[in-house]
Structures are given as structure tokens and as C-alpha cells.
Design an enzyme around this catalytic site. Structure first.
Site, PDB file in Angstrom:
ATOM      1  N   ASP A   1       7.960  -4.821   9.548  1.00  0.00           N
ATOM      2  CA  ASP A   1       6.905  -4.094   8.847  1.00  0.00           C
ATOM      3  C   ASP A   1       7.111  -2.594   9.108  1.00  0.00           C
ATOM      4  OD1 ASP A   1       3.568  -5.203   8.191  1.00  0.00           O
ATOM      5  OD2 ASP A   1       4.475  -3.275   7.662  1.00  0.00           O
TER       6      ASP A   1
ATOM      7  N   GLU B   1       4.519  -2.454  -0.174  1.00  0.00           N
ATOM      8  CA  GLU B   1       3.092  -2.725  -0.310  1.00  0.00           C
ATOM      9  C   GLU B   1       2.526  -1.566  -1.111  1.00  0.00           C
ATOM     10  OE1 GLU B   1       0.223  -1.650   2.403  1.00  0.00           O
ATOM     11  OE2 GLU B   1      -1.091  -3.329   2.005  1.00  0.00           O
TER      12      GLU B   1
ATOM     13  N   ASP C   1      -4.729  -8.893   5.441  1.00  0.00           N
ATOM     14  CA  ASP C   1      -5.811  -8.017   4.951  1.00  0.00           C
ATOM     15  C   ASP C   1      -6.767  -8.750   4.023  1.00  0.00           C
ATOM     16  OD1 ASP C   1      -3.498  -5.259   4.381  1.00  0.00           O
ATOM     17  OD2 ASP C   1      -4.696  -5.762   6.167  1.00  0.00           O
TER      18      ASP C   1
HETATM   19  O1  TEU Z   1      -3.069  -1.940   4.036  1.00  0.00           O
HETATM   20  C1  TEU Z   1      -3.203  -1.009   2.980  1.00  0.00           C
HETATM   21  C2  TEU Z   1      -4.518  -1.092   2.354  1.00  0.00           C
HETATM   22  O2  TEU Z   1      -4.737  -0.619   1.276  1.00  0.00           O
HETATM   23  C3  TEU Z   1      -5.609  -1.705   3.130  1.00  0.00           C
HETATM   24  O3  TEU Z   1      -6.656  -0.793   3.083  1.00  0.00           O
HETATM   25  C4  TEU Z   1      -5.958  -3.019   2.476  1.00  0.00           C
HETATM   26  O4  TEU Z   1      -5.632  -3.017   1.123  1.00  0.00           O
HETATM   27  C5  TEU Z   1      -7.429  -3.188   2.577  1.00  0.00           C
HETATM   28  O5  TEU Z   1      -7.669  -3.208   3.952  1.00  0.00           O
HETATM   29  C6  TEU Z   1      -7.872  -4.478   1.911  1.00  0.00           C
HETATM   30  O6  TEU Z   1      -9.264  -4.520   2.072  1.00  0.00           O
HETATM   31  C7  TEU Z   1      -1.978  -1.643   4.904  1.00  0.00           C
HETATM   32  C8  TEU Z   1      -1.922  -2.736   5.961  1.00  0.00           C
HETATM   33  O7  TEU Z   1      -1.643  -3.981   5.330  1.00  0.00           O
HETATM   34  C9  TEU Z   1      -3.254  -2.755   6.664  1.00  0.00           C
HETATM   35  O8  TEU Z   1      -3.322  -3.836   7.597  1.00  0.00           O
HETATM   36  C10 TEU Z   1      -3.412  -1.437   7.396  1.00  0.00           C
HETATM   37  O9  TEU Z   1      -4.710  -1.395   7.976  1.00  0.00           O
HETATM   38  C11 TEU Z   1      -3.277  -0.249   6.415  1.00  0.00           C
HETATM   39  O10 TEU Z   1      -2.169  -0.383   5.525  1.00  0.00           O
HETATM   40  C12 TEU Z   1      -3.006   1.027   7.212  1.00  0.00           C
HETATM   41  O11 TEU Z   1      -1.749   0.924   7.816  1.00  0.00           O
END
Ligand code: TEU
Ligand code: CA
Length: 560
Positions: free
Chosen positions: A98, A258, A332
Site C-alpha cells: 500500500d 485508489e 473503508d
Molecule cells: O481513503 C481515501 C478516502 O477517500 C477515504 O476518506 C475513504 O474514501 C472514506 O474514508 C470512505 O468513507 C484512503 C485510505 O483507504 C483510508 O483508509 C485512509 O484513511 C485515507 O486514504 C487517508 O490515507
């Protein structure tokens, strides 16, 4: 269409903190993952994506990195990592890391230097701005509540953090930042890893002038992820093409971006089949269909016709020009069997069929293969996720939301639903740890656990194993991986049915995503004589012009 190993793969996402604890401290770790590689081999996946395992103060559970080239203390050592990588490769399993480079931890040495003085050589590694009329430079909000700007007393300026204030955004417009990131990525590639999942990579190029953003209903700040904000910024493709030229193209990697806020035109660039940027992207439109007008904190259900239309759009538009990832779950998102199903194993299998028979690379999130459900956390005290906790306090203390109704929404949508310990067996703490788990274990582990499901040929586990086997080994694998997609009965509010076509073979996929018995008339034009049933989650349904479907019944036939 060009073939590739990552197009023919099935990826398993591990959230290391909650996967398996080997030393009794209540936190998952690398040795725990090592001990479960044979379980993953049994499931049939061939790629593991691990959420971040680098050094981190864990303000956002590892998505705030303080040293990209060392392992988080709680997870073990670099030797543990090297052993895990070797053991996975011995089993024919690749490991994708990641990559979190939109931001670092505020404890990263780069930021410690950058914040030390206005003329430090690392100052421009981050995004610093003077106050504007004594306030923040613009109206941007953090994804974790509050302003996206943090005042720094030492140098009397604000720094940008689109996530927590301990996650300062890197300044990708600075070529020295790109050099440092690309050097670090090369270091990991030289260790023999097999790819990167790139955290919020669509956000690395900020819009010129950092303009104010619209403040949505029920919001307190400008929404940075709205069009024209931080997603798909002016130089994002330029920076990814540079990353590809300088790092990615030198190795045989799978890369998945992502991409918060990605639309079809940008996805066709990020995931272009010409290999100029990334292998594929995560888009989020389908998992945004049940977000309210203000934000995700609601209990709206996903409308099936809207889901069918959205997933079909992505199937049609990327076919032959780019590549889809296929997911419903990740660390998430709430558990899909609670969000789209009725928590029953049969609904879990039905949902899995919808996803795994499409064109693209499927992602199985830890526990999804068991039918793990959302968790009854109850009090806000039982949550651990910064996003949920901050939202609860900001929205209730501002008077925008009432505690009880907001807590109901948090129970339904919190990321913590995906972060409860993996349920291995029915012993204490679901066999996840011999210590006190860092987050509560879902009480239903006594009924939903890997040990029970490995012993039950009809389990959700064995259904996923079969789906993965169809894609990876069966005589239908080329149709499943590369076949064209065609949605059937778009207007049907309960049945999700589509075709996959390649050469002389047609696959008919029929999924009754409802708790009701349903008759489903197979549309004209779908002809069959020697049909062969590939998979079903119920008694073999008779293939007739009008199918009689039981609740949550899924079935796939090959028609020649
Ligand atoms: O998530 C990106 C993001 O947009 C998150 O805000 C997510 O879409 C949202 O929490 C959904 O409700 C990435 C990672 O996957 C997440 O775990 C991290 O907290 C975030 O980036 C910051 O690195
Ligand atoms: Ca541990």
C-alpha cells in the site's frame, strides 16, 4: 485484448492490524499473516494487497507513515517482512504494498525538517500558506472533520492536510518530492514486491490557487473531493506517467490507483491499456450510491437499478481500453452482506456472484469470504476509527446532527465494521489473539468463522473458493476474465442479470438480489441448447425461458 497476469488474478486485501496476532499483544502482525498463507492458498487467491505495514504513529492506522523503509513496531521487523514475501512467493502468491504518498505522518523526518523553519531545504516538501485575513487560507475541510489547514506556531503559517492533522499533504509539484518518492518505490521493487495499491493517488496534484470549494448541505467546510477540488488535478497524469517511466515500467508489477472522485474519462487515462500509467483503478461511484446529499452518514440503501446501471457503465466504458477493479468491500467500507444483503450466507454468495463474474480484477477483503457482517458496536466509545469518532463529535457538537440518529448511521457505515478482528474459529476472541484485541470482536464469531466454514462444503468460504477457481483454473476462465459484458433486464428492481460473451460461448449470470421468490423471464435473443451450470447457491435451478428464483438465488450457466 492484451492479456496480463494481473487481469487473471484474484486479490485478497489484508488489514494487518486485524488479521492475525502472533504475539498476544492484541494487534495483528506480519508473523500472523505468515501463519495464514496456507489458508489463503486454499481459498485460491494469487495476490495479497496488504494495507500499510510501515513505521507509523497510527493516527490513521498506518495511513500516516513516519518511515517508508521500515516496518511498524507493532507489526514486526523487516526480517519478518522478508520472510513473509519469500513464503508467499513459494506458494505462488504475489504481494502488493500500500503506497501512501499523497501525505506522510507529521512525525516523518521530512515534515520535522519542513516545519522547523521557513527556509529549511525541505520546506517545500509540503504545502504551507500564510493566513488569509487572520484565518485559514481557504474553506477546505478535512475528510476527518475540521479544517484541512493546521496552524503551525513555530513558523506562523498553515499547512494543508486533507486527512488528519497528523497527515500533512506532500507537495507533488516539487520535483524533489517526486525524486524522493520514486527512490523509495524503487527500493521496494528491488526487494521483489509485486506491485502497489496507491492511496488517494488521484489527489496528488492540487488545483491552481487552491480555490474555495462549495459547502454542501449539512457541511461546515468546502468539499475538497468535489469536481475542481483535489481529485484528478492539473498534473496528476503527468506525475503518474513520470512515475511509470522512472519506476513502474522497469518491473513486472500490478498497480491499482485508489482514485477518489475518478470519472470514466480520467479512469481511461489512469488505467489505460497502453501501460502509460497504472494497471487499474478503484472507482467509488457504486459505493457512493447510498451516500446522502450531505455525506456518508445516513442509512439509505443502495438502489439496485442504480447499482446495475453504474457497474454496467464501468463494464461497457473500460472494455478494451482500460481495466476495472471489482470490489464491494475494503477497510473503508461497511460489510457488503449487511449493506446489500440480509446478513445471510446465501445473500453473501449471491452478491459475490454478481461481482466475480464481471470483467475486471476481483478483490476479496479479509472476512468477506466468510460472510462476515457489520458489528454491533453500540456506544461511540467502542469505535476506534478517526473518521467515525471525529464525525460524531463535530456533527453533534455543532448541533447539525442528533447523537442517537447519527450513531445509527455510524453503526451502518463506519469503517470499523470492516476492521473487527478476522474470525478464525469459535475460541476466545475468534482465535485472532490470546490477548486483549485492539478493537471489539464481532459477537457472531461463534457462528461465522473460518474453521467452521472450512469444514462445511456449503459455506460462503467454499462458494468463494469455487468462484475464484472458475476464474483462475476452469475451462471458462477466458470467458470470465476477457469476455464482453451485456446487462439484461435493466429495469428489474431485484434481479441483476447479465451476459458474458467471448467467441462461441455465452455465460448467463442471474442473481436475485432480494428476499423474495422471483420469476425471471430470460430476454429473447439468449438462446441455448447444451447449457452447462457453472455455479449456483441453491438447488440447481431448471434453465427454462421463465426462471423460478428463490430468495437470494444466484446461478451461472455456460451456453453454446
Ligand atoms: O481513503 C481515501 C478516502 O477517500 C477515504 O476518506 C475513504 O474514501 C472514506 O474514508 C470512505 O468513507 C484512503 C485510505 O483507504 C483510508 O483508509 C485512509 O484513511 C485515507 O486514504 C487517508 O490515507
Ligand atoms: Ca501482535
Amino acid at each position: 485484448m492484451k492479456q496480463a497476469w494481473w487481469k487473471e488474478s484474484v486479490v485478497y486485501q489484508i488489514y494487518p492490524r486485524s488479521f492475525c496476532d502472533s504475539n498476544g499483544d492484541g494487534i495483528g502482525d506480519l508473523r500472523g499473516i505468515l501463519s495464514k498463507l496456507d489458508y489463503l492458498k486454499e481459498l485460491g487467491i494469487n495476490v495479497i494487497w496488504m494495507s500499510p505495514v510501515y513505521k507509523s504513529p497510527n493516527d490513521d492506522n498506518g495511513y500516516d507513515i513516519s518511515d517508508y523503509q521500515d516496518i511498524m513496531d507493532e507489526f514486526g521487523t523487516m526480517e519478518d517482512f522478508d520472510n513473509l514475501l519469500a513464503a508467499a512467493h513459494e506458494r505462488g502468491i504475489r504481494i502488493v504494498m500500500d503506497l501512501v504518498v499523497n501525505h506522510t505522518s507529521d512525525e516523518h523526518k521530512w515534515f520535522v525538517e519542513s516545519r522547523s523553519s521557513r527556509d529549511n531545504p525541505k520546506r517545500d516538501f509540503y504545502i504551507w500558506r500564510e493566513a488569509k485575513d487572520g484565518h485559514e487560507p481557504n474553506n477546505w475541510g478535512s475528510a476527518f472533520s475540521g479544517s484541512a489547514w493546521q496552524w503551525d506556531e513555530t513558523t506562523q503559517m498553515y499547512y494543508l492536510h486533507c486527512f488528519s492533522k497528523k497527515q500533512p499533504d506532500l507537495n507533488w509539484d516539487n520535483p524533489k518530492v517526486r525524486d524522493a518518492v520514486f527512490d523509495m518505490m524503487t527500493w521496494w521493487c528491488e526487494k521483489g514486491i509485486d506491485g502497489f495499491r496507491m492511496d488517494v493517488i488521484s489527489m496528488i496534484s492540487k488545483p491552481e490557487g487552491l480555490p474555495d470549494m462549495p459547502v454542501g448541505e449539512g457541511q461546515l467546510y468546502g468539499d475538497t473531493m468535489a469536481p475542481g477540488g483535489t481529485c484528478n488535478g492539473p498534473h496528476v497524469h503527468e506525475y503518474l506517467q513520470e512515475m511509470n517511466r522512472r519506476v513502474l515500467s522497469h518491473y513486472d508489477l500490478m498497480t491499482v490507483g485508489e482514485c477518489a472522485g475518478v470519472d470514466i474519462p480520467n479512469a481511461k487515462r489512469y488505467a489505460n491499456c497502453d501501460g502509460s500509467e497504472l494497471s487499474m483503478v478503484f472507482q467509488f461511484e457504486h459505493v457512493g450510491l447510498d451516500s446522502g446529499s450531505a455525506n456518508k452518514w445516513c442509512t439509505d440503501k443502495i438502489s439496485l437499478p442504480a447499482l446495475k446501471e453504474n457497474l454496467s457503465k464501468w463494464q461497457y466504458e473500460l472494455n478494451g481500453v482500460a481495466w476495472n477493479s471489482l470490489f464491494f468491500c475494503n477497510h473503508d467500507q461497511p460489510r457488503i452482506v449487511s449493506r446489500l444483503g440480509d446478513n445471510s450466507p446465501k445473500s453473501a454468495k449471491c452478491i459475490a456472484t454478481v461481482l466475480h463474474m464481471m470483467q475486471g480484477t476481483p478483490y476479496v477483503y479479509q472476512g468477506e469470504e466468510l460472510g462476515m457482517t457489520n458489528c454491533p458496536f453500540g456506544s461511540i466509545k467502542n469505535y476506534r476509527d478517526i473518521e467515525s469518532i471525529n464525525a460524531y463529535h463535530e456533527l453533534t457538537e455543532s448541533g447539525l446532527r442528533q447523537p442517537e440518529e447519527l450513531l445509527e448511521c455510524i453503526a451502518y457505515k463506519s469503517r470499523d465494521n470492516a476492521r473487527t478482528p478476522m474470525q478464525w474459529d469459535d475460541s476466545a476472541n475468534a482465535g485472532f489473539t490470546t490477548g486483549k484485541p485492539w478493537i471489539m470482536v464481532n459477537p457472531n464469531y461463534t457462528a461465522i468463522n473460518a474453521k467452521a466454514e472450512l469444514a462445511d462444503p456449503d459455506s460462503v468460504f467454499h462458494y468463494y473458493q469455487k468462484l475464484i477457481g472458475l476464474r483462475r483454473q476452469s475451462k471458462w476462465k477466458n470467458e470470465i476474465v476477457y469476455g464482453d459484458y451485456q446487462l439484461l433486464a435493466p429495469e428489474d428492481p431485484e434481479v441483476f442479470s447479465y451476459l458474458r460473451r467471448r467467441g462461441k460461448t455465452t455465460l448467463l449470470v442471474v442473481c436475485n438480489l432480494s428476499p423474495n421468490n422471483r420469476d425471471f423471464v430470460v430476454p429473447d435473443g439468449v438462446m441455448w441448447d447444451n447449457a452447462e451450470l457453472l455455479i449456483s447457491n441453491d438447488e440447481t435451478p431448471e434453465l427454462t425461458k421463465t426462471l423460478h428464483l428463490t430468495p437470494w438465488q444466484a446461478a451461472v450457466w455456460a451456453l453454446r
